[in-house]
Structure formats: C-alpha cells, structure tokens
Write an enzyme that holds these catalytic residues in place. Structure first.
Site, PDB file in Angstrom:
ATOM      1  N   ASP A 116      26.047 -40.053 -75.117  1.00 42.56           N
ATOM      2  CA  ASP A 116      25.001 -40.056 -76.329  1.00 42.56           C
ATOM      3  C   ASP A 116      25.588 -39.722 -77.484  1.00 42.56           C
ATOM      4  OD1 ASP A 116      23.043 -40.310 -74.042  1.00 42.56           O
ATOM      5  OD2 ASP A 116      22.364 -38.344 -74.106  1.00 42.56           O
ATOM      6  N   HIS A 117      26.732 -38.877 -77.574  1.00 40.32           N
ATOM      7  CA  HIS A 117      27.194 -38.601 -78.915  1.00 40.32           C
ATOM      8  C   HIS A 117      27.796 -39.531 -79.556  1.00 40.32           C
ATOM      9  CE1 HIS A 117      26.221 -34.344 -78.106  1.00 40.32           C
ATOM     10  NE2 HIS A 117      26.559 -34.265 -76.978  1.00 40.32           N
ATOM     11  N   ARG A 134      15.986 -41.332 -74.913  1.00 43.06           N
ATOM     12  CA  ARG A 134      14.948 -40.095 -75.526  1.00 43.06           C
ATOM     13  C   ARG A 134      13.805 -40.706 -76.226  1.00 43.06           C
ATOM     14  NH1 ARG A 134      16.914 -34.589 -76.314  1.00 43.06           N
ATOM     15  NH2 ARG A 134      14.895 -34.190 -77.171  1.00 43.06           N
ATOM     16  N   HIS A 175      21.006 -40.739 -72.122  1.00 40.37           N
ATOM     17  CA  HIS A 175      19.682 -40.217 -72.183  1.00 40.37           C
ATOM     18  C   HIS A 175      18.900 -41.123 -73.335  1.00 40.37           C
ATOM     19  CE1 HIS A 175      17.136 -36.257 -72.906  1.00 40.37           C
ATOM     20  NE2 HIS A 175      16.395 -37.520 -72.607  1.00 40.37           N
ATOM     21  N   GLU A 191      20.820 -31.995 -59.962  1.00 35.32           N
ATOM     22  CA  GLU A 191      21.546 -31.224 -60.982  1.00 35.32           C
ATOM     23  C   GLU A 191      21.485 -30.012 -61.679  1.00 35.32           C
ATOM     24  OE1 GLU A 191      22.901 -34.430 -64.053  1.00 35.32           O
ATOM     25  OE2 GLU A 191      23.415 -32.795 -65.494  1.00 35.32           O
ATOM     26  N   ARG A 232      16.685 -41.108 -80.726  1.00 39.27           N
ATOM     27  CA  ARG A 232      17.484 -40.629 -81.672  1.00 39.27           C
ATOM     28  C   ARG A 232      19.138 -40.737 -81.706  1.00 39.27           C
ATOM     29  NH1 ARG A 232      17.780 -33.891 -80.359  1.00 39.27           N
ATOM     30  NH2 ARG A 232      15.501 -34.121 -80.586  1.00 39.27           N
ATOM     31  N   HIS A 233      19.352 -41.000 -80.240  1.00 40.37           N
ATOM     32  CA  HIS A 233      20.778 -41.791 -80.371  1.00 40.37           C
ATOM     33  C   HIS A 233      20.845 -43.000 -79.413  1.00 40.37           C
ATOM     34  CE1 HIS A 233      20.290 -38.981 -76.688  1.00 40.37           C
ATOM     35  NE2 HIS A 233      20.588 -37.944 -77.276  1.00 40.37           N
ATOM     36  N   GLU A 292      19.116 -40.725 -67.822  1.00 39.22           N
ATOM     37  CA  GLU A 292      18.510 -39.230 -68.113  1.00 39.22           C
ATOM     38  C   GLU A 292      17.212 -39.610 -68.929  1.00 39.22           C
ATOM     39  OE1 GLU A 292      20.715 -36.566 -70.389  1.00 39.22           O
ATOM     40  OE2 GLU A 292      22.159 -36.430 -68.807  1.00 39.22           O
ATOM     41  N   HIS A 313      25.674 -29.822 -68.123  1.00 39.82           N
ATOM     42  CA  HIS A 313      25.359 -29.413 -69.432  1.00 39.82           C
ATOM     43  C   HIS A 313      26.209 -28.102 -69.908  1.00 39.82           C
ATOM     44  CE1 HIS A 313      22.804 -28.237 -72.866  1.00 39.82           C
ATOM     45  NE2 HIS A 313      22.197 -29.461 -72.874  1.00 39.82           N
ATOM     46  N   GLY A 314      26.587 -28.331 -70.976  1.00 36.70           N
ATOM     47  CA  GLY A 314      27.566 -27.160 -71.721  1.00 36.70           C
ATOM     48  C   GLY A 314      28.854 -26.992 -71.008  1.00 36.70           C
ATOM     49  N   GLY A 359      29.294 -34.387 -71.484  1.00 38.77           N
ATOM     50  CA  GLY A 359      29.176 -35.048 -72.674  1.00 38.77           C
ATOM     51  C   GLY A 359      30.010 -34.539 -73.972  1.00 38.77           C
ATOM     52  N   THR A 393      18.737 -31.123 -74.435  1.00 39.90           N
ATOM     53  CA  THR A 393      17.873 -30.858 -73.602  1.00 39.90           C
ATOM     54  C   THR A 393      18.208 -29.328 -73.211  1.00 39.90           C
ATOM     55  OG1 THR A 393      18.367 -32.907 -72.438  1.00 39.90           O
ATOM     56  CG2 THR A 393      17.111 -31.454 -71.141  1.00 39.90           C
ATOM     57  N   ASN A 419      28.593 -38.487 -70.166  1.00 40.65           N
ATOM     58  CA  ASN A 419      27.473 -38.829 -71.164  1.00 40.65           C
ATOM     59  C   ASN A 419      27.944 -39.041 -72.553  1.00 40.65           C
ATOM     60  OD1 ASN A 419      25.540 -38.226 -73.145  1.00 40.65           O
ATOM     61  ND2 ASN A 419      24.505 -37.182 -71.621  1.00 40.65           N
TER      62      ASN A 419
END
Ligand code: PXP
Length: 234
Positions: A9-10, A45, A43, A148, A49-50, A70, A188-189, A210, A101, A7
């Site tokens: 996104d960051h 959004r 993602h 997922e 935002r990213h 996503e 996630h995480g 990510g 998320t 991912n």
C-alpha cells in the site's frame, strides 16, 4: 516455515502523493515476489487513498504467488472481490479519518452471510481481529479460514511488563486459532526487531508486513528489504 505477505500500500501512497504513475505498485509486487514474498497484500480502501481499482485488476493478472485483499465489509467491496477473486480476502474495519487500520474488526454473527458470499466465489477468508478468545471461537463457527491477530498494540507498547502481558495474550489467542483448525496469521506494526518475539513462539504461519519493509527499502532497495524480512521469519 512461516510465509511472508508483503503489503505494498505504501508504494501506492507515494504515487498518489503526486497523482502520477510512479512508483508503480506492480513493480514492487514483482520485486517482492522475486525476493521471497509468498503473498502480496493490498488494502483497497473506500476512499481509494492509496491502492486503486486498476492496481487490484492488474495485480490479479500478474501476481505469481497469492493476492490477499484487505477490505471493509461493504456491499461495494464484496461485489468487487467476487468479481476479481483474490486468493484471500482479509476483512478489516475501516474508518475514514484513520491513518491506517487502527483496531481489529468487531466480528459478529452478522458477518456470516458476507463470509459465505465470498467463500462461494472460491475466496479464502481471513479476519483481522484483536487477540480475543471469544471472537476467535466465533470466527471458527461462522466459516473463517484464517485469523490475523492485530499486533498493533504489541508494536506500540514501551513498558517491558506490558509487552510481556500482550505477548502472552497473543500466544494464547494463536493457540486457540490453531486448535480451531484455522490458519494463524499476524500483522500490523511489525518490524525487523519486534517480529522476532513472535517468530520465537513458533506458531504463526504467516506475517503481513508493510510499513517497515517499505521504509527500509528507501535506504536498501526493496529486494534487500524483503529478503532480510523473509530471512528473519523463516
Ligand atoms: N495486516 C493488516 C490487516 C493491515 O490492515 C495492515 C495495514 O494495512 C498490515 C497488516 C500491515 O501493517 P504495517 O504496514 O504496519 O506493517
């Protein structure tokens, strides 16, 4: 052999901090692919935002592996996905005020129509949900291809007993996903430490990761960070 979705996104988050042109997510995708990523996950959004629309369009043209988008189940996003045709759409919940998320999607029978619209455009459908057996069964009834499991709760727990209980819940859910003929995915995480318990279950076919990869990349470079994670999960 499990596959790795990176991912990115960051990378876009850092770029958007200055509203400029660097770092370029396109470059991150190429480096991730060269170092073992089987898929690039982004993602788009509602608040942009990213990741931006421009990223989605260019990544669709340049990615050599698979593109996993996503998105929330809004009419705007369904229209965008049908036009751009990512390989996979992962349906996620979206709240404006959240940092990322935060919970799984509350999947209902109402999603069937949207799922059909996306599948008719040739897109594989994944849903990002909690390890909830009833929701997994519903997913298989309404045409979902992959589930997922939201591993955020597992990732945040500190108490060993609670971790064990959550891991059991995840494993039971993963088995039901498989029994119902859907692809078994986790995300996630997840990081270089907590992913190992999931790898030992030997049931996940794909991980979407990510934050921990991009965080490590700050110190080691993205190539090494992706390569290390790929080595851990396979
Ligand atoms: N999978 C899904 C569905 C997500 O929404 C996210 C976060 O955007 C991830 C995986 C990656 O989570 P993390 O950045 O914590 O690795």
């Amino acid at each position: 052999m499990a596959e790795l979705g990176v991912n990115i996104d960051h990378v876009a988050t850092i770029r958007q901090a200055r509203m400029g042109i660097e770092p370029e997510p396109l470059l991150a995708a190429a480096i991730a692919e060269q170092n073992g990523a089987n898929q690039i996950t982004i993602h788009l959004r509602e608040d942009r935002r990213h990741i931006q629309d421009r990223d989605l369009k260019i990544l669709r043209e340049t990615i050599q592996t698979r593109l996993n988008l996503e998105m929330a189940t809004t009419p705007e996003m369904i229209k965008t996905a049908r036009e751009i045709k990512p390989d996979t759409v992962t349906l996620v919940p979206e709240k404006r005020e959240e940092l990322t998320t935060e919970g799984g999607l509350l999947l209902t029978k109402e999603h069937e129509k949207q799922i059909k619209e996306l599948k008719d455009a040739g897109i594989e459908i994944s849903v990002f949900i909690e390890p909830d057996i009833e929701m997994i069964k519903l997913a298989s009834q309404i045409g979902v291809d992959a589930v997922e499991i939201h591993t955020g709760r597992y990732a945040n727990l500190k108490d060993d007993n609670e971790i064990e209980t959550e891991l059991n819940r995840i494993y039971e859910a993963a088995k039901v996903i498989k029994q119902n003929g859907m692809r078994v995915v986790a995300g996630h995480g997840l990081n270089y430490h907590n992913v190992q318990e999931l790898v030992e279950m030997d049931i996940f076919e794909e991980y979407n990761i990510g934050h921990s990869i991009i965080s490590r990349a700050v110190f080691t470079g993205l190539a090494e960070a992706v390569y290390e994670m790929k080595t851990l999960i396979t």
